[in-house]
Scaffold this motif. Structure first.
Motif, short mmCIF file in Angstrom:
data_model
loop_
_atom_site.label_atom_id
_atom_site.label_comp_id
_atom_site.label_asym_id
_atom_site.label_seq_id
_atom_site.Cartn_x
_atom_site.Cartn_y
_atom_site.Cartn_z
N GLN A 32 2.52 -10.85 3.04
CA GLN A 32 3.68 -10.04 3.43
C GLN A 32 4.99 -10.70 2.96
O GLN A 32 5.94 -10.00 2.59
CB GLN A 32 3.70 -9.81 4.94
N LYS A 39 10.84 -6.98 -2.40
CA LYS A 39 11.71 -5.92 -1.85
C LYS A 39 13.17 -6.37 -1.81
O LYS A 39 14.07 -5.60 -2.12
CB LYS A 39 11.26 -5.55 -0.42
N ARG A 141 12.88 0.78 14.56
CA ARG A 141 13.31 1.48 13.34
C ARG A 141 14.77 1.92 13.40
O ARG A 141 15.30 2.43 12.42
CB ARG A 141 12.38 2.67 13.06
N LYS A 176 5.11 -6.62 9.53
CA LYS A 176 4.94 -5.28 10.12
C LYS A 176 4.51 -5.39 11.58
O LYS A 176 4.76 -4.48 12.37
CB LYS A 176 3.96 -4.45 9.29
N TYR A 197 10.28 -4.41 6.03
CA TYR A 197 8.93 -4.84 6.34
C TYR A 197 8.01 -4.11 5.37
O TYR A 197 8.47 -3.29 4.56
CB TYR A 197 8.56 -4.56 7.80
N GLU A 198 6.73 -4.39 5.43
CA GLU A 198 5.83 -3.90 4.39
C GLU A 198 5.92 -2.38 4.17
O GLU A 198 5.97 -1.92 3.05
CB GLU A 198 4.37 -4.26 4.74
N ASP A 199 5.97 -1.61 5.26
CA ASP A 199 5.93 -0.15 5.12
C ASP A 199 7.30 0.49 5.21
O ASP A 199 7.40 1.71 5.32
CB ASP A 199 5.02 0.45 6.21
N SER A 200 8.38 -0.31 5.20
CA SER A 200 9.71 0.29 5.31
C SER A 200 10.03 1.10 4.07
O SER A 200 9.58 0.77 2.97
CB SER A 200 10.79 -0.79 5.55
N ALA A 201 10.82 2.14 4.27
CA ALA A 201 11.19 3.01 3.13
C ALA A 201 12.01 2.18 2.12
O ALA A 201 12.83 1.37 2.55
CB ALA A 201 11.99 4.19 3.62
#
Length: 202
Positions: A32, A39, A141, A176, A197-201
């Protein structure tokens, strides 16, 4: 929510998050961390920022070593936290190079930081910061952040607002596993602009 209830909710969430963080394997932390490094480096706010503050990571935080190296490779100016443990005061002081980190004294938290009596350029006294990359225990979020309870970043962000015309962009770096449905907050808590984080847009 009443102040006492917020304090209690924060305490129990901190305990839960520390357990979650302990359960992440070293390999998963590394995976991660690498992903978040990419990112950050690709982020438009990072690319346009000249003066960046970043934390030196602890065992249970996203590893920031490669981001720090990139800050120097890109010719940006890097600042790191210097905590005063008897208060909630923190300064962001200039780091000369990534290689310097290992020679800095260690605090009781096992983090390297320049000694309190060592004279260093402090970001707010020489033009402020464009970007603050920050740690925390938990996030939601909406940009609410749960720290470790010292209040260092909340106090520092309030000082930024007093010293700078344009406030620095704030990005929290998270596993995450640190993302919560809702983080309890009070009036002293400062929201972050973005949680990565890993799944953030993107």
């Amino acid at each position: 929510m009443a102040a006492a209830a917020v304090r209690g909710a924060k305490r129990s969430l901190r305990t839960e998050l520390k357990q979650r963080l302990r359960a992440i394997s070293a390999e998963e932390r590394l995976r991660q961390s690498r992903l978040l490094t990419q990112k950050v480096i690709a982020h438009s706010q990072y690319q346009k920022s000249k003066r960046i503050s970043i934390f030196l990571s602890m065992q249970d935080e996203i590893d920031t070593e490669e981001i720090i190296k990139d800050i120097f490779q890109q010719g940006k100016t890097c600042f790191i936290p210097r905590y005063q443990f008897q208060s909630n005061h923190m300064d962001m002081v200039k780091l000369a190079s990534p290689e310097e980190i290992s020679s800095l004294p260690k605090t009781s938290w096992n983090i390297h930081q320049p000694g309190e009596d060592e004279v260093r350029e402090e970001a707010l006294s020489t033009g402020g910061l464009d970007l603050i990359l920050m740690p925390g225990l938990g996030f939601d979020r909406h940009g609410h952040r749960l720290g470790r309870g010292g209040g260092y970043y909340d106090a520092y962000l309030k000082r930024c607002a007093q010293h700078q015309h344009t406030k620095p962009y704030t990005v929290a770096l998270a596993f995450k596993e640190q993302i919560c449905p809702q983080v309890p907050v009070d009036e002293h808590d400062v929201k972050v602009d973005e949680v990565l984080y890993e799944d953030s847009a993107p």
